[in-house]
Design a protein around this motif. Structure first.
Motif, short mmCIF file in Angstrom:
data_model
loop_
_atom_site.label_atom_id
_atom_site.label_comp_id
_atom_site.label_asym_id
_atom_site.label_seq_id
_atom_site.Cartn_x
_atom_site.Cartn_y
_atom_site.Cartn_z
N ILE A 1 0.86 -1.18 0.00
CA ILE A 1 0.00 0.00 0.00
C ILE A 1 0.89 1.23 0.00
O ILE A 1 1.75 1.38 0.87
CB ILE A 1 -0.89 0.09 1.26
N GLY A 2 0.68 2.09 -0.99
CA GLY A 2 1.47 3.33 -1.04
C GLY A 2 0.60 4.52 -0.73
O GLY A 2 0.40 4.90 0.41
N CYS A 3 0.01 5.07 -1.77
CA CYS A 3 -0.69 6.35 -1.64
C CYS A 3 -2.11 6.21 -1.10
O CYS A 3 -2.66 7.15 -0.56
CB CYS A 3 -0.75 7.02 -3.01
N GLU A 4 -2.73 5.09 -1.32
CA GLU A 4 -4.14 4.86 -0.97
C GLU A 4 -5.10 5.83 -1.64
O GLU A 4 -6.20 6.05 -1.14
CB GLU A 4 -4.35 4.88 0.56
N GLY B 1 -5.00 5.86 -5.40
CA GLY B 1 -5.05 5.52 -6.82
C GLY B 1 -3.91 6.04 -7.67
O GLY B 1 -3.93 5.88 -8.88
N VAL B 2 -2.91 6.66 -7.07
CA VAL B 2 -1.91 7.34 -7.87
C VAL B 2 -0.64 6.52 -8.10
O VAL B 2 -0.02 6.62 -9.15
CB VAL B 2 -1.55 8.70 -7.22
N CYS B 3 -0.26 5.66 -7.15
CA CYS B 3 1.08 5.06 -7.25
C CYS B 3 1.09 3.67 -7.88
O CYS B 3 2.11 3.24 -8.41
CB CYS B 3 1.72 4.99 -5.87
N GLY B 4 0.01 2.93 -7.80
CA GLY B 4 -0.06 1.61 -8.42
C GLY B 4 0.59 0.49 -7.62
O GLY B 4 0.59 -0.66 -8.06
N ALA B 5 1.12 0.78 -6.43
CA ALA B 5 1.78 -0.26 -5.62
C ALA B 5 0.82 -1.39 -5.28
O ALA B 5 1.23 -2.54 -5.10
CB ALA B 5 2.35 0.34 -4.35
N CYS B 6 -0.47 -1.08 -5.19
CA CYS B 6 -1.46 -2.05 -4.74
C CYS B 6 -2.09 -2.85 -5.87
O CYS B 6 -3.09 -3.52 -5.67
CB CYS B 6 -2.57 -1.31 -3.98
N ARG C 1 -6.47 -1.19 -9.18
CA ARG C 1 -5.82 -0.67 -7.98
C ARG C 1 -6.68 -1.10 -6.80
O ARG C 1 -7.83 -0.68 -6.69
CB ARG C 1 -5.74 0.85 -8.08
N CYS D 1 -6.63 -0.39 -3.78
CA CYS D 1 -7.00 0.61 -2.78
C CYS D 1 -8.25 1.36 -3.21
O CYS D 1 -8.83 2.10 -2.44
CB CYS D 1 -5.87 1.60 -2.53
S1 FES Z 1 -1.87 2.41 -2.90
FE1 FES Z 1 -1.27 3.80 -4.46
S2 FES Z 1 -2.57 3.21 -6.07
FE2 FES Z 1 -3.30 1.99 -4.45
#
Ligand code: FES
Ligand code: FAD
Ligand code: FES
Lengths: 164, 343
Positions: A41-44, A46-51, A61, A63
């Motif tokens: 989980i990064g940005c929560e 929708g911006v970073c794509g980590a999830c 995504r 999150c």
């Molecule tokens: S946590 Fe960054 S896009 Fe979902």
């Protein structure tokens, strides 16, 4: 607090019966309730794509989705890529081409790339660049990630063809 | 439940939490945010300490009738479509509904069909389905071109056309296309169905002109004749970001003269604006770069907004430049222009 709901998430072919509030995001349910912490989980927002995980047949995504919405849909996470002790071609390519440093963004990139290469094995350079630009990496400068995905693309091709 | 003037509509949970009390389990504080803080997607202000959705009751209707009746009876309810705008706002607690009504399992709300020269698209049609629709590609080239600029593959996999129109971001590509094509929005509420001309659809910033108890079910796009020309152009910091300014041109050229024109500019005001002056000035004329350069100067006088991304003057400048380019591209005059690359 709102009432918790019972639901079953089918992740990497295994059913996880959990009890969560409807406001629980899919990524939190995967990590906290199913114990699969490979998805990050990064940005929560929708911006970073980590999830990024694959729900049904699409990369999404996690999150930006509630766990209750994934009910009845097959989910794939990074834990499902390797076959036993054999790493997935993408995982090997990320190692060989130094496609990761801290590894925080890696599960998201792997699931995005896996989904893209399975759906369009012949994806061209420009489109691939466009797709990968949706995820953020703070370490690698992206070049090695692109190299890794291209290398895996070659390796994945015959397998995709054979599976069809 | 009414919010305080100028502030977001709040649920009861929030009113309590806003007395700077900890919000239960997570021990987070909530603050009242001015409405102006909402456009997280266009430069996040991130004034928040909570990063998890607030508590709400979840409803999962299977039919439209059920959804309408839930929306009509529940207090402070929010519809959930693709969630690609609403979920970030929930996660940041910019929006605090007591009920969330999920439209994802409602039958019959998606699909693309053509009838009588009109393209009808169900509100829950995913942006990704529009991207791959042969019908859209063949009949509505402007929509086909615009769709690739919306977010990313993962967000288009979930984001819907209805959600984008209702979220009504000033720079949203689908909002621009709807305005350019004089689309009609179909909504249903407790009193039945009604249609709203797209020119009347934006009621203000991020606010569509629909009642709290109404659901958008479809959008109708009147098609232009076969062989018409379309061009979509946007200026964004990176591909996939919201545009700072965007322009859409539609041209019907008969016997070397422009028989009909539509020019729309997004990202300048709270909703896209039609450049009627330009449309009138070029109708009946032969398309040329000199003509377009001259008439598009009038786009500099549009009233423009300013934010952290660009000043009003810069937006006005972009409005003139992108209008000219969109017209040139539509008319086939830009094939060798350096700015006319794949994206
Ligand atoms: S946590 Fe960054 S896009 Fe979902
Ligand atoms: C990283 C990222 C990048 C993005 N980039 C872009 C971009 O470049 N351009 C762009 O246009 N968008 C962009 N978006 C937003 C876009 O993806 C969303 O899909 C869109 O804005 C909202 O559509 P949705 O279906 O996700 O709606 P939701 O988020 O579910 O809903 C949005 C709003 O509309 C209301 N609503 C939804 N459906 C209905 C209905 N049928 N009737 C009445 N009200 C309804 C909801 O209650 C809510 O208020 C981006 C999003 C992310 C996360
Ligand atoms: S490897 Fe560190 S963020 Fe990508």
């Amino acid at each position: 607090m709102t009432e918790k709901t019972d639901l079953t998430l089918r992740i990497n072919g295994r059913d996880h019966s959990i009890r969560v509030e409807p406001r629980k995001t899919l990524v939190d349910a995967i990590r906290e309730d199913c114990g699969l912490t490979g998805t990050h989980i990064g940005c929560e927002h929708g911006v970073c794509g980590a999830c990024t995980v694959i729900v049904g047949h699409e990369a999404v995504r996690s999150c930006l989705m509630f766990a209750v919405q994934a009910r009845g849909k097959p989910i794939r996470t990074v834990e499902g890529l390797a076959q036993g002790n054999t790493l997935h071609p993408l995982q090997r390519a990320f190692m060989t081409h130094h496609g990761l440093q801290c590894g925080f963004c890696t599960p998201g990139f792997l699931m995005l790339a896996a989904n893209v290469l399975e759906k369009n094995p012949d994806i061209g350079d420009e489109e691939l660049l466009d797709v990968l630009s949706s995820n953020l990496c703070r370490c690698t400068g992206y070049q090695n990630i692109i190299k890794a995905v291209r290398a895996a693309q070659e390796e994945m091709k015959p397998k995709v063809a054979a599976a069809e | 439940m009414s919010g305080r003037p100028g502030l977001l509509r709040l649920g009861p949970n929030c009113e309590k939490a806003c007395d700077e009390k900890a919000d239960g389990e997570e021990g987070t504080h909530l603050r009242l945010l001015p409405v102006a803080a909402v456009p997280y997607t266009r430069g996040c202000l991130c004034i928040r300490t909570a990063m998890k959705p607030p508590a709400f009751q979840y409803h999962d209707p299977k039919t439209l009738t059920e959804a309408v009746s839930l929306l009509g009876t529940l207090d402070n309810a929010k519809l959930l479509a693709g969630g690609q705008s609403l979920m970030p706002m929930l996660n940041m607690r910019f929006v605090l509904p007591d009920h969330v009504i999920d439209l994802n399992r409602v039958e019959g709300m998606s699909g693309i069909k053509e009838a009588g020269g009109t393209l009808e698209i169900g509100a829950m049609t995913r942006q990704r389905d529009l991207e791959f629709s042969d019908l859209v590609k063949a009949k509505c080239p402007l929509l086909h071109q615009a769709i690739m600029h919306i977010g990313h593959r993962q967000t288009r996999n979930r984001g819907t056309i209805g959600g984008s129109l209702c979220h009504l971001d000033p720079a949203a590509e689908l909002v621009l296309v709807a305005m350019a094509h004089d689309a009609t929005v179909v909504v249903v509420g407790p009193n039945g169905t009604r249609e709203i001309a797209f020119a009347d659809f934006p009621a203000g910033y991020l606010t569509p002109a629909i009642e709290l108890n109404e659901i958008v079910t479809a959008i109708r796009i009147p098609l232009w004749p076969a062989g018409h020309k379309a061009a979509f152009i946007e200026f964004a910091r990176r591909h996939g970001d919201f545009a700072i300014v965007s322009a859409a041109a539609l041209l019907q050229i008969d016997g070397g003269k422009i028989a009909r024109a539509s020019l729309t500019i997004g990202g300048v005001a709270v909703a896209p604006v039609r450049a009627a002056e330009v449309e009138n000035a070029i109708t009946g004329q032969a398309p040329s770069t000199a003509l377009f350069a001259k008439v598009c100067e009038s786009c500099r006088s549009f009233e423009a907004m300013a934010d952290i991304h660009a000043s009003a003057e810069y937006r006005q400048h972009l409005a003139a430049v992108l209008s000219r380019r969109a017209l040139e591209k539509a008319a086939g005059l830009a094939d060798n222009a350096p700015w006319n690359r794949a994206h």
